[in-house]
Design a protein around this motif. Structure first.
Motif, PDB file in Angstrom:
ATOM      1  N   GLY A 133      12.833  27.911  17.300  1.00 26.37           N
ATOM      2  CA  GLY A 133      13.053  28.831  18.620  1.00 26.37           C
ATOM      3  C   GLY A 133      11.507  29.060  19.062  1.00 26.37           C
ATOM      4  O   GLY A 133      10.724  29.248  18.400  1.00 26.37           O
ATOM      5  N   THR A 134      11.448  28.945  20.422  1.00 33.73           N
ATOM      6  CA  THR A 134      10.155  29.660  21.036  1.00 33.73           C
ATOM      7  C   THR A 134      10.193  30.632  21.765  1.00 33.73           C
ATOM      8  O   THR A 134      11.186  31.012  22.223  1.00 33.73           O
ATOM      9  N   ARG A 135       8.932  31.242  22.170  1.00 38.36           N
ATOM     10  CA  ARG A 135       8.829  32.433  23.141  1.00 38.36           C
ATOM     11  C   ARG A 135       9.201  31.985  24.609  1.00 38.36           C
ATOM     12  O   ARG A 135       9.299  32.999  25.202  1.00 38.36           O
ATOM     13  N   GLU A 136       9.225  30.719  24.766  1.00 35.18           N
ATOM     14  CA  GLU A 136       9.637  30.409  26.241  1.00 35.18           C
ATOM     15  C   GLU A 136      11.220  30.198  26.232  1.00 35.18           C
ATOM     16  O   GLU A 136      11.441  29.792  27.371  1.00 35.18           O
ATOM     17  N   GLY A 137      11.844  30.399  25.080  1.00 41.75           N
ATOM     18  CA  GLY A 137      13.322  30.166  25.400  1.00 41.75           C
ATOM     19  C   GLY A 137      13.695  28.788  25.084  1.00 41.75           C
ATOM     20  O   GLY A 137      15.156  28.436  25.406  1.00 41.75           O
ATOM     21  N   LYS A 138      13.071  27.875  24.524  1.00 39.60           N
ATOM     22  CA  LYS A 138      13.259  26.334  24.440  1.00 39.60           C
ATOM     23  C   LYS A 138      13.615  26.130  22.666  1.00 39.60           C
ATOM     24  O   LYS A 138      13.105  26.952  21.907  1.00 39.60           O
ATOM     25  N   ILE A 139      14.575  25.335  22.468  1.00 36.95           N
ATOM     26  CA  ILE A 139      15.120  25.108  21.105  1.00 36.95           C
ATOM     27  C   ILE A 139      14.479  23.555  20.840  1.00 36.95           C
ATOM     28  O   ILE A 139      15.155  22.820  21.495  1.00 36.95           O
ATOM     29  N   PHE A 140      14.377  23.335  19.555  1.00 37.54           N
ATOM     30  CA  PHE A 140      13.847  21.906  19.032  1.00 37.54           C
ATOM     31  C   PHE A 140      14.589  21.711  17.867  1.00 37.54           C
ATOM     32  O   PHE A 140      14.809  22.825  16.800  1.00 37.54           O
ATOM     33  N   ILE A 141      14.914  20.409  17.364  1.00 35.75           N
ATOM     34  CA  ILE A 141      15.719  20.136  16.230  1.00 35.75           C
ATOM     35  C   ILE A 141      14.695  18.974  15.605  1.00 35.75           C
ATOM     36  O   ILE A 141      14.079  18.154  16.205  1.00 35.75           O
ATOM     37  N   SER A 142      14.754  18.980  14.242  1.00 39.73           N
ATOM     38  CA  SER A 142      14.155  17.884  13.456  1.00 39.73           C
ATOM     39  C   SER A 142      15.216  17.306  12.466  1.00 39.73           C
ATOM     40  O   SER A 142      15.898  18.600  11.668  1.00 39.73           O
ATOM     41  N   GLU A 143      15.584  16.221  12.219  1.00 33.93           N
ATOM     42  CA  GLU A 143      16.578  15.812  11.070  1.00 33.93           C
ATOM     43  C   GLU A 143      15.706  15.136  10.064  1.00 33.93           C
ATOM     44  O   GLU A 143      16.279  14.740   8.953  1.00 33.93           O
ATOM     45  N   ASP A 144      14.286  15.467  10.152  1.00 31.40           N
ATOM     46  CA  ASP A 144      13.622  14.713   8.613  1.00 31.40           C
ATOM     47  C   ASP A 144      12.830  15.648   8.444  1.00 31.40           C
ATOM     48  O   ASP A 144      11.478  15.256   8.170  1.00 31.40           O
ATOM     49  N   ASN A 145      13.077  17.062   8.173  1.00 32.12           N
ATOM     50  CA  ASN A 145      12.058  17.890   7.642  1.00 32.12           C
ATOM     51  C   ASN A 145      10.886  18.491   8.269  1.00 32.12           C
ATOM     52  O   ASN A 145       9.907  18.978   7.806  1.00 32.12           O
ATOM     53  N   GLY A 146      11.005  17.894   9.745  1.00 29.88           N
ATOM     54  CA  GLY A 146      10.035  18.513  10.514  1.00 29.88           C
ATOM     55  C   GLY A 146       8.877  17.357  10.887  1.00 29.88           C
ATOM     56  O   GLY A 146       7.968  17.637  11.524  1.00 29.88           O
ATOM     57  N   ASP A 147       9.219  16.328  10.338  1.00 29.83           N
ATOM     58  CA  ASP A 147       8.085  14.823  10.631  1.00 29.83           C
ATOM     59  C   ASP A 147       8.193  14.638  12.122  1.00 29.83           C
ATOM     60  O   ASP A 147       7.114  14.497  12.850  1.00 29.83           O
ATOM     61  N   ILE A 148       9.619  14.670  12.683  1.00 31.05           N
ATOM     62  CA  ILE A 148       9.751  14.468  14.232  1.00 31.05           C
ATOM     63  C   ILE A 148      10.684  15.638  14.596  1.00 31.05           C
ATOM     64  O   ILE A 148      11.610  15.980  14.175  1.00 31.05           O
ATOM     65  N   PHE A 149      10.148  16.397  15.903  1.00 28.52           N
ATOM     66  CA  PHE A 149      10.841  17.496  16.638  1.00 28.52           C
ATOM     67  C   PHE A 149      11.288  16.763  17.743  1.00 28.52           C
ATOM     68  O   PHE A 149      10.710  16.059  18.649  1.00 28.52           O
ATOM     69  N   THR A 150      12.615  16.856  18.262  1.00 25.54           N
ATOM     70  CA  THR A 150      13.090  16.467  19.479  1.00 25.54           C
ATOM     71  C   THR A 150      13.528  17.785  20.395  1.00 25.54           C
ATOM     72  O   THR A 150      14.108  18.693  19.775  1.00 25.54           O
ATOM     73  N   PHE A 151      13.465  17.785  21.698  1.00 25.46           N
ATOM     74  CA  PHE A 151      14.046  18.928  22.441  1.00 25.46           C
ATOM     75  C   PHE A 151      15.393  18.903  22.558  1.00 25.46           C
ATOM     76  O   PHE A 151      16.109  17.859  22.640  1.00 25.46           O
TER      77      PHE A 151
END
Length: 308
Positions: A133-151
């Protein structure tokens, strides 16, 4: 040893007086008895032993290195026991260690194309997925331990912005504690949100934790903390930390056995279970009691990150 000998001497003299019931003892006899006891107490000890200071206790905490200087604000262990750390001086990424802090790498940046680079405030794990979660209200997700984040989602409307804490419950619900406003819950992966806790006296949320039964714990600025065991519908106010009533909660964590621990601006405490907190600052190096985040391994080993 010298101090111990002095105490023993006093004890023996006291016993002699009680048992012989002598009201007055000549000063010379008293001195002889005292010197004799001191000689016996020091028998077999070298002069060095007599003046040697006591051995200090073993430290409870030890320092680890590897991610440079700067305040550490968030820390959690993932499902594969990777340790994730968020630093205040680089909120675009998380630091990740696969070996309990021996070596470190950085995750992918949370961004949307080239137009937005995230300002991470918190993160949690839903199964093997890493949510940020970010200070601007956006959420990102990663399915590989953080190697790739998608909105994944945006809850950054005019009424819903600073996600100070994001939490994932065992039943799959996502909770977002929005600083100064309320706690929001999503039951469908972030597609829709419901608002709870707007009536709480202190809404300056700083940390959140959810235990294995789904109970939610909130920590706030200036010593307030809350508990909800009905998905955020109602909240109970917990006691403030004794002698540190105005101290700010900085981190809440549950161990394997659901023992709740907290870091705050004056140290470390555990939740006793009757709305009370117990201070556990033993062994913390001087000047490092301002804890900003905690991490707990699958063996209940605790890691603490400080403002330094």
């Amino acid at each position: 040893m010298g101090l111990y000998g002095s105490i023993r001497a006093g004890d023996v003299i006291f016993v002699i007086l009680r048992r012989t019931k002598v009201k007055v003892i000549p000063i010379r006899l008293l001195l002889i008895l005292a010197v004799s006891v001191l000689i016996l107490a020091g028998y077999g000890c070298s002069e060095e032993d007599l003046v040697k200071p006591k051995t200090p206790p073993e430290p409870i905490w030890e320092q680890i290195q590897g991610i440079g200087s700067g305040a550490i604000s968030r820390m959690k262990f993932g499902p594969q026991n990777n340790l994730y750390v968020l630093k205040d001086n680089n909120r675009k990424v998380l630091f990740r260690s696969p070996d309990n802090g021996t070596t470190w790498a950085v995750t992918d940046e949370v961004s949307i194309d080239t137009t937005y680079t995230g300002n991470i405030s918190s993160f949690c794990f839903r199964g093997n997925d890493l949510l940020v979660g970010t200070r601007e209200g956006k959420i990102f997700i990663s399915e590989d331990n953080g190697d790739i984040f998608t909105f994944a989602d945006s809850i950054g409307s005019n009424q819903l912005k600073d996600i100070r804490q994001i939490g994932c419950a065992p039943n799959g619900n996502i909770y977002a504690a929005v600083f100064g406003q309320a706690v929001h819950r999503s039951e469908d992966g972030g597609a829709t949100w419901q608002q709870f806790g707007a009536s709480l006296a202190n809404k300056d949320f700083t940390c959140m934790e959810i235990d294995s039964s789904g109970c939610i714990y909130l920590g706030c600025w200036a010593g307030a903390s809350y508990k909800s065991c009905d998905n955020g519908e109602t909240w109970n106010l917990l006691n403030e930390i004794d002698d540190y009533e105005r101290a700010t909660f900085t981190s809440l964590m549950k161990g394997v056995h659901d023992l709740l621990v907290c870091g705050f601006t004056e140290g470390f405490a555990i939740y006793r279970g009757d709305s009370a907190w117990v201070i556990k600052n033993g062994g913390l190096p001087e000047g490092n009691s301002d804890i900003r985040c905690l991490g707990i391994t699958s063996e209940d080993k605790i890691y603490a990150g400080t403002v330094y």
